[in-house]
Write an enzyme that holds these catalytic residues in place. Sequence first.
Site, PDB file in Angstrom:
ATOM      1  N   LYS A  25      79.736  86.264  62.573  1.00 33.87           N
ATOM      2  CA  LYS A  25      80.356  87.405  61.908  1.00 33.87           C
ATOM      3  C   LYS A  25      80.784  86.963  60.526  1.00 33.87           C
ATOM      4  O   LYS A  25      81.709  86.166  60.363  1.00 33.87           O
ATOM      5  CB  LYS A  25      81.570  87.932  62.666  1.00 33.87           C
ATOM      6  CG  LYS A  25      82.069  89.271  62.114  1.00 33.87           C
ATOM      7  CD  LYS A  25      83.483  89.615  62.567  1.00 33.87           C
ATOM      8  CE  LYS A  25      84.517  88.995  61.673  1.00 33.87           C
ATOM      9  NZ  LYS A  25      84.530  89.604  60.296  1.00 33.87           N
ATOM     10  N   THR A  58      88.572  89.391  66.644  1.00 29.43           N
ATOM     11  CA  THR A  58      89.528  89.314  67.747  1.00 29.43           C
ATOM     12  C   THR A  58      88.810  89.214  69.089  1.00 29.43           C
ATOM     13  O   THR A  58      89.174  88.406  69.950  1.00 29.43           O
ATOM     14  CB  THR A  58      90.459  90.533  67.737  1.00 29.43           C
ATOM     15  OG1 THR A  58      91.228  90.532  66.534  1.00 29.43           O
ATOM     16  CG2 THR A  58      91.389  90.520  68.937  1.00 29.43           C
ATOM     17  N   THR A 100      95.068  80.672  56.260  1.00 24.75           N
ATOM     18  CA  THR A 100      95.935  80.062  57.265  1.00 24.75           C
ATOM     19  C   THR A 100      96.609  81.133  58.119  1.00 24.75           C
ATOM     20  O   THR A 100      96.755  80.979  59.340  1.00 24.75           O
ATOM     21  CB  THR A 100      96.996  79.189  56.585  1.00 24.75           C
ATOM     22  OG1 THR A 100      96.345  78.107  55.899  1.00 24.75           O
ATOM     23  CG2 THR A 100      97.969  78.608  57.605  1.00 24.75           C
ATOM     24  N   GLY A 106      94.114  82.397  60.496  1.00 24.98           N
ATOM     25  CA  GLY A 106      93.741  81.271  61.347  1.00 24.98           C
ATOM     26  C   GLY A 106      94.748  81.017  62.458  1.00 24.98           C
ATOM     27  O   GLY A 106      94.381  80.667  63.587  1.00 24.98           O
ATOM     28  N   GLU A 121      88.917  75.963  59.667  1.00 25.27           N
ATOM     29  CA  GLU A 121      88.878  75.533  58.270  1.00 25.27           C
ATOM     30  C   GLU A 121      89.664  76.559  57.472  1.00 25.27           C
ATOM     31  O   GLU A 121      89.168  77.640  57.152  1.00 25.27           O
ATOM     32  CB  GLU A 121      87.427  75.454  57.780  1.00 25.27           C
ATOM     33  CG  GLU A 121      86.587  74.404  58.478  1.00 25.27           C
ATOM     34  CD  GLU A 121      86.960  72.981  58.109  1.00 25.27           C
ATOM     35  OE1 GLU A 121      87.816  72.797  57.208  1.00 25.27           O
ATOM     36  OE2 GLU A 121      86.408  72.049  58.711  1.00 25.27           O
ATOM     37  N   CYS A 156      88.392  76.956  48.705  1.00 22.84           N
ATOM     38  CA  CYS A 156      89.468  76.320  49.466  1.00 22.84           C
ATOM     39  C   CYS A 156      89.812  74.962  48.872  1.00 22.84           C
ATOM     40  O   CYS A 156      90.913  74.450  49.098  1.00 22.84           O
ATOM     41  CB  CYS A 156      89.085  76.192  50.939  1.00 22.84           C
ATOM     42  SG  CYS A 156      87.520  75.369  51.214  1.00 22.84           S
ATOM     43  N   ALA A 165      82.232  68.834  48.057  1.00 21.11           N
ATOM     44  CA  ALA A 165      82.140  67.842  49.122  1.00 21.11           C
ATOM     45  C   ALA A 165      80.680  67.445  49.275  1.00 21.11           C
ATOM     46  O   ALA A 165      79.807  68.001  48.609  1.00 21.11           O
ATOM     47  CB  ALA A 165      82.683  68.418  50.434  1.00 21.11           C
TER      48      ALA A 165
END
Length: 536
Positions: free
Chosen positions: A232, A273, A290, A293, A310, A344, A504
């Site tokens: 999703k 959900t 967050t 999360g 993450e 992020c 990264a």
Amino acid sequence: MRVSLGRVRQLFTMQRVLTQNVARLLALSLRTKLSPSVRAAAVNMSTLLVNRPQYSWLRELGLGEDNDGVYNGCWGGQGQVVTSDFICTISWKDVLGTCGSMWGTLRKEKVVWSVWADVPAPKRGEIVRQIGDALRGKIKALGSLVSLEMGKIYVEGVGEVQEYVDVCDYAVGLSRMIGGPILPSERPGHALIEQWNPVGLVGIITAFNFPVAVYGWNNAIALICGNVCLWKGAPTTPLTSVAVTRIVAEVLERNHLPGAICSMTCGGADIGTAMAKDERVGLLSFTGSTQVGKQVAMMVQERFGRQLLELGGNNAIIVFEDADLNLVVPSAVFASVGTAGQRCTTTRRLMLHESVHDDVVERIAKAYKQIRIGDPWDPNTLYGPLHTKQAVQQYLAAIDQAKQQGGTLVCGGKVMDRPGNYVEPTIITGLPHDAPIVHTETFVPILYVLKFKTEDEAFAWNNEVKQGLSSSIFTKDMGRVFRWLGPKGSDCGIVNVNIPTSGAEIGGAFGGEKHTGGGRESGSDSWKQYMRRSTW
């Protein structure tokens, strides 16, 4: 659910179009509840982008006037569509009940997974290799769609697709290497072996800022481990989800494998959900804020499920008195304004030793004024719009709070007078290190500059925020470098020296500590999160 390429009131020039809210360009509409008169007026005032010559590449991605928003081996979706500028939702009941979804019955799910789990891991790697090649063939078109729908500059859109390609390459090699050790048994005539098996179904929920790459990190590794996936994407980037899924599905079908191995559904929080609560999801990988999360984590934990989180990052660059400022300035600028501050790993706190503070602030402010802002498709543009108008409001609110808490505006601080969600990249000085706004991650291009005196002070300030994703120091002192990398240094999951916080590498595990969630994606031994371990 079905989604369609958005209607734009009028197309004057490419420049005009791309400086509009990019999400609005791809507004979703199908069986909307508009009255006939309103619908007719909208048609008369707009043109489907997919039918215009300059957007012919959209058809290369399999997109048309109307696009189904659910894929589970076949395309469909018959849920109620709620349309605004860029949002459409589908009820979970309809996802369960339509199109032969793997979510329709547990039997279908078992059939799909059992087929894929029986494919030897190196052969699964070969399928992933083909997915990487298919993405290579569409990299420019798919990168253009990311830029158009999300708003990041074109080269970043292409680079994001390249990340998916790279992790496919990584996963191909990994498919021949995953395994557990044979251990010495304390009992005569016995063998002791660790065996790793797939968790079954991996649910993947991704965010708007990297609508291709984050799915790719999860998908490629999950596949070679023997899992099937349900994805999703963000509600505001659904066409990217559709386009990527079409590419992956073509590879699976070409190899006579069930397309439902990589299922996808567009939609909102209701679907997320349901994924979090459903026990059939062996692992739920969630990338986002967050705040959300935490809610996801509680729902998954309530059923003793497994999760990979993450979440946010309030990342800092620390510049010491011996740092090479010719490295510091471009690094800090790139890390703080790249993707308009919507990564992020964006640098949000710049900690400067008191001896270099004024010099660095002056240099960075000068660089900020030279940032080329504009059309995300213009090759000279370095900085595009924010993704939504809500983000613009968050930007303004954060600046007001910073001023109230003692901050001084060095540059920026305003919404730009041009079409679209453009705001000025902003630098704020003078705030205490523990100011509430400094400890708040705002997903916009605001850089808080702090002044420190000692190494201990700087390291402590880096670690005092709740998030723990990425961090960096600039110094020539090798003793300091190893203290930074050691147990009393940075508490983040990504620890850098003389390079910025953003970005990264595929080979290293990506993720962070504390309120960043503790998850790890992509490299190193992160594959273990997508598997369960048995001791024989």
